[in-house]
Write an enzyme that holds these catalytic residues in place. Structure first.
Site, PDB file in Angstrom:
ATOM      1  N   LYS A 253      27.400  41.300  54.394  1.00 40.06           N
ATOM      2  CA  LYS A 253      28.438  41.154  53.364  1.00 40.06           C
ATOM      3  C   LYS A 253      29.333  42.374  53.411  1.00 40.06           C
ATOM      4  CE  LYS A 253      29.555  38.265  50.025  1.00 40.06           C
ATOM      5  NZ  LYS A 253      29.289  36.820  49.947  1.00 40.06           N
TER       6      LYS A 253
ATOM      7  N   ASP B 285      35.325  35.630  50.109  1.00 42.18           N
ATOM      8  CA  ASP B 285      34.495  35.684  48.904  1.00 42.18           C
ATOM      9  C   ASP B 285      35.486  35.954  47.764  1.00 42.18           C
ATOM     10  OD1 ASP B 285      31.428  35.830  48.126  1.00 42.18           O
ATOM     11  OD2 ASP B 285      32.361  37.401  46.963  1.00 42.18           O
TER      12      ASP B 285
HETATM   13  P1  NDP Z   1      37.637  33.483  43.779  1.00 43.76           P
HETATM   14  O1  NDP Z   1      38.215  34.840  43.889  1.00 43.76           O
HETATM   15  O2  NDP Z   1      38.349  32.342  44.409  1.00 43.76           O
HETATM   16  O3  NDP Z   1      37.404  33.112  42.247  1.00 43.76           O
HETATM   17  C1  NDP Z   1      36.620  33.888  41.420  1.00 43.76           C
HETATM   18  C2  NDP Z   1      36.673  33.324  40.013  1.00 43.76           C
HETATM   19  O4  NDP Z   1      35.692  33.973  39.228  1.00 43.76           O
HETATM   20  C3  NDP Z   1      38.004  33.562  39.339  1.00 43.76           C
HETATM   21  O5  NDP Z   1      38.260  32.548  38.407  1.00 43.76           O
HETATM   22  C4  NDP Z   1      37.752  34.902  38.640  1.00 43.76           C
HETATM   23  O6  NDP Z   1      38.594  35.129  37.518  1.00 43.76           O
HETATM   24  C5  NDP Z   1      36.319  34.754  38.204  1.00 43.76           C
HETATM   25  N1  NDP Z   1      35.717  36.099  38.156  1.00 43.76           N
HETATM   26  C6  NDP Z   1      35.568  36.954  39.194  1.00 43.76           C
HETATM   27  N2  NDP Z   1      35.022  38.116  38.790  1.00 43.76           N
HETATM   28  C7  NDP Z   1      34.827  37.983  37.478  1.00 43.76           C
HETATM   29  C8  NDP Z   1      34.299  38.837  36.498  1.00 43.76           C
HETATM   30  N3  NDP Z   1      33.854  40.087  36.802  1.00 43.76           N
HETATM   31  N4  NDP Z   1      34.228  38.355  35.226  1.00 43.76           N
HETATM   32  C9  NDP Z   1      34.664  37.112  34.931  1.00 43.76           C
HETATM   33  N5  NDP Z   1      35.196  36.263  35.824  1.00 43.76           N
HETATM   34  C10 NDP Z   1      35.271  36.681  37.074  1.00 43.76           C
HETATM   35  O7  NDP Z   1      36.143  33.616  44.359  1.00 43.76           O
HETATM   36  P2  NDP Z   1      35.166  32.462  44.856  1.00 43.76           P
HETATM   37  O8  NDP Z   1      35.386  31.218  44.080  1.00 43.76           O
HETATM   38  O9  NDP Z   1      35.230  32.429  46.325  1.00 43.76           O
HETATM   39  O10 NDP Z   1      33.743  33.090  44.477  1.00 43.76           O
HETATM   40  C11 NDP Z   1      33.092  32.833  43.233  1.00 43.76           C
HETATM   41  C12 NDP Z   1      31.605  33.116  43.374  1.00 43.76           C
HETATM   42  O11 NDP Z   1      31.050  32.262  44.380  1.00 43.76           O
HETATM   43  C13 NDP Z   1      31.220  34.531  43.799  1.00 43.76           C
HETATM   44  O12 NDP Z   1      29.987  34.868  43.213  1.00 43.76           O
HETATM   45  C14 NDP Z   1      31.034  34.399  45.307  1.00 43.76           C
HETATM   46  O13 NDP Z   1      30.187  35.403  45.812  1.00 43.76           O
HETATM   47  C15 NDP Z   1      30.384  33.030  45.363  1.00 43.76           C
HETATM   48  N6  NDP Z   1      30.446  32.319  46.634  1.00 43.76           N
HETATM   49  C16 NDP Z   1      31.617  32.101  47.275  1.00 43.76           C
HETATM   50  C17 NDP Z   1      31.649  31.386  48.452  1.00 43.76           C
HETATM   51  C18 NDP Z   1      32.928  31.049  49.139  1.00 43.76           C
HETATM   52  O14 NDP Z   1      32.865  30.334  50.149  1.00 43.76           O
HETATM   53  N7  NDP Z   1      34.083  31.457  48.662  1.00 43.76           N
HETATM   54  C19 NDP Z   1      30.416  30.902  49.066  1.00 43.76           C
HETATM   55  C20 NDP Z   1      29.223  31.111  48.277  1.00 43.76           C
HETATM   56  C21 NDP Z   1      29.264  31.825  47.113  1.00 43.76           C
HETATM   57  P3  NDP Z   1      39.823  36.155  37.638  1.00 43.76           P
HETATM   58  O15 NDP Z   1      40.794  35.503  38.562  1.00 43.76           O
HETATM   59  O16 NDP Z   1      40.308  36.304  36.259  1.00 43.76           O
HETATM   60  O17 NDP Z   1      39.257  37.429  38.204  1.00 43.76           O
HETATM   61  O1  2IT Z   2      28.501  34.042  49.551  1.00 43.74           O
HETATM   62  C1  2IT Z   2      28.796  33.335  50.536  1.00 43.74           C
HETATM   63  O2  2IT Z   2      27.983  32.578  51.070  1.00 43.74           O
HETATM   64  C2  2IT Z   2      30.183  33.411  51.034  1.00 43.74           C
HETATM   65  N1  2IT Z   2      31.007  34.113  50.455  1.00 43.74           N
HETATM   66  C3  2IT Z   2      30.571  32.655  52.271  1.00 43.74           C
HETATM   67  C4  2IT Z   2      30.112  33.367  53.516  1.00 43.74           C
HETATM   68  C5  2IT Z   2      30.583  32.782  54.801  1.00 43.74           C
HETATM   69  O3  2IT Z   2      30.335  33.450  55.804  1.00 43.74           O
HETATM   70  O4  2IT Z   2      31.165  31.700  54.837  1.00 43.74           O
END
Ligand code: NDP
Ligand code: 2IT
Length: 449
Positions: free
Chosen positions: A129, A169
């Site tokens: 990561k 992420d």
């Molecule tokens: P994005 O940046 O697209 O979206 C994040 C969302 O979560 C936004 O709505 C943001 O609000 C909110 N958020 C982030 N930080 C905070 C905080 N500290 N407090 C409150 N709200 C918060 O990220 P993703 O959707 O990609 O990721 C979301 C989660 O999913 C994370 O935990 C990530 O690790 C996990 N994840 C992502 C994957 C991927 O493929 N993208 C795969 C697997 C897991 P705001 O815009 O106001 O900050």
């Molecule tokens: O938390 C996760 O699994 C991700 N942010 C996606 C990682 C990836 O390599 O697609």
């Protein structure tokens, strides 16, 4: 949580000592060690050759300076990280996070979780990561580009198709991956498509990768309900967050006939009793990159926007936390249980605190941890790597079909493992043990490295 055996308690104490001041990393390790109690009792050989100690220690940690110029010509400094946690199963694989809260402990917890998650997918990928404490909010497109280029100026020497394959992420999506890929290509003079995933379709990306994490989480929740001969149709759902994972979890839930009535961002949440208007949400978040309050302003009557409130106050049967770590606490879990929640599946990484998980499990609410329920994103990244390696490009149907099969297999593996270890329905235990055994078997075969 049950008491750890003396041996595992000593490992825990050493991890805490060696990684002082990193509470999220301790939290992630503690949960896995608790699951390992049962593994070590049944198969003591897994505790030989300091295997558990080695699995808790990243193979490599890189920390670097990222200087960049804003639009006015001022110089800013951020810190960049890449934690290459475990490469027993394949090249390090995992996302990059841009958020002001990022520090080495957060990246370490994410890399540790990623190792087991990636093992659960059954694909040949290790765990890693990365990220930066850079805050993308309010930055211009050119500032984002300059930051990504500076970040890659250092990162490029540590990654590669066979070494380490980053992706997106929080705060890193298609735009940022594009700028980073452009910088990598220039710095290395190689069109090495498989070095990053989450790429755009015009330069080597995979169909269905954008949707994969959210789609996979919704599918996982559906399989959980099926174990109780139940489904998602007509169910009232809440999805926290409104980013990549949240948006596509909502899309899939709606396809299943569920009604998603609330979502959030870091400033507040909206309740739309008629069901979230996904086109409007995508326009606000993906295109205009605005705050969620705009949803209420534009959708108007009947929609509530609650500034700074907790989305978990809304009554629902299905809850998918898809924002960030430790966003759902014990008191939130109690409220959800009181309001009749049936299933909770983590779209984010570690969004529920240990207290919240305990509340769900004691109340017999179906609960799935992120390392299982959100594994569809990284699994589809591995499908993107396959397409890049074979210089091929699959249809949406083929890719999404593979994702569906993978999610079903992960669900069934976790459920079967929990049952084998005497805890039917405990997806936390099932995911931790099934993931651990895959990584541990490879590590044992590879010797002390
Ligand atoms: P994005 O940046 O697209 O979206 C994040 C969302 O979560 C936004 O709505 C943001 O609000 C909110 N958020 C982030 N930080 C905070 C905080 N500290 N407090 C409150 N709200 C918060 O990220 P993703 O959707 O990609 O990721 C979301 C989660 O999913 C994370 O935990 C990530 O690790 C996990 N994840 C992502 C994957 C991927 O493929 N993208 C795969 C697997 C897991 P705001 O815009 O106001 O900050
Ligand atoms: O938390 C996760 O699994 C991700 N942010 C996606 C990682 C990836 O390599 O697609």
């Amino acid at each position: 949580m049950p008491q750890l055996t003396e041996r595992l308690a000593a490992i825990q104490a050493e991890v805490h000592r060696r990684n002082a001041g990193e509470p999220e990393f301790h939290q992630a390790v503690d949960e896995v060690l608790h699951s390992l109690n049962r593994v070590v009792a049944k198969h003591p050989e897994y505790a030989d050759m300091a295997l558990i100690e080695r699995i808790c220690e990243p193979e490599r940690q890189i920390i670097f300076r990222v200087p960049w110029l804003d639009d006015k010509g001022n110089v800013h400094i951020n810190r960049g990280f890449r934690v290459q946690f475990n490469s027993a199963l394949g090249p390090y694989k995992g996302g990059i996070r841009f958020h002001p809260s990022v520090n080495v402990g957060i990246i370490k917890f994410l890399g540790f979780e990623q190792t087991f998650k990636n093992a659960l997918t059954g694909m040949p990928i290790g765990g890693g990561k990365g990220g930066s404490d850079f805050d993308p909010k309010g930055k211009s497109d050119l500032e984002i580009m300059r930051f990504c280029q500076s970040f890659m100026t250092e990162l490029h020497r540590h990654i590669g198709e066979y070494t380490d394959v980053p992706a997106g992420d929080i705060g890193v999506g298609g735009r940022e991956i594009g700028y980073m890929f452009g910088a990598y290509k220039r710095l290395t003079n190689k069109y090495e498509a498989g070095v990053l995933t989450g790429k755009g379709l015009s330069y080597g990306g995979s169909r269905a990768r954008t949707e994969a994490t959210g789609y996979g989480t919704a599918a996982f929740a559906r399989h959980m309900m099926e174990t109780r001969k139940d489904g998602l149709e007509g169910r009232k759902c809440i999805v926290s967050g409104s980013g990549n994972v949240a948006i596509y979890a909502i899309e899939k839930l709606q396809e299943y006939g569920a009604k998603v009535i609330a979502c959030s961002d870091s400033s507040g949440y909206v309740v739309d009793k008629d069901g979230i208007d996904l086109d409007l949400l995508k326009e606000i978040k993906e295109v205009r990159r605005e705050r969620l309050s705009a949803y209420q302003e534009e959708r108007g009557k009947g929609v509530q926007y609650i500034k700074d409130g907790s989305v978990w106050d809304v009554e629902c049967e299905v809850a998918l936390p898809c924002a960030t770590q430790n966003e759902l606490h014990g008191k939130d879990a109690k409220k959800l249980v009181k309001n009749g929640v049936k299933v909770v599946a983590e779209g984010a990484n570690m969004p529920c605190t240990p207290e919240a998980i305990e509340v769900f499990q004691e109340s017999k609410v179906l609960f799935a941890p992120g390392k299982a329920a959100n594994a569809g994103g990284v699994a589809t990244s591995a499908l993107e790597m396959q397409q890049n390696a074979s210089r091929d490009s699959w249809t949406f149907e083929k890719t999404a079909g593979r994702l569906d099969e993978i999610m079903k297999t992960i669900h069934d593996d976790c459920a079967a493992t929990a049952e084998d270890y005497g805890a039917p329905g405990d997806y936390v235990l099932g995911a931790n043990i099934a993931g651990f055994v895959r990584v541990a078997d490879a590590m044992r075969a590879l010797g002390v490295v």
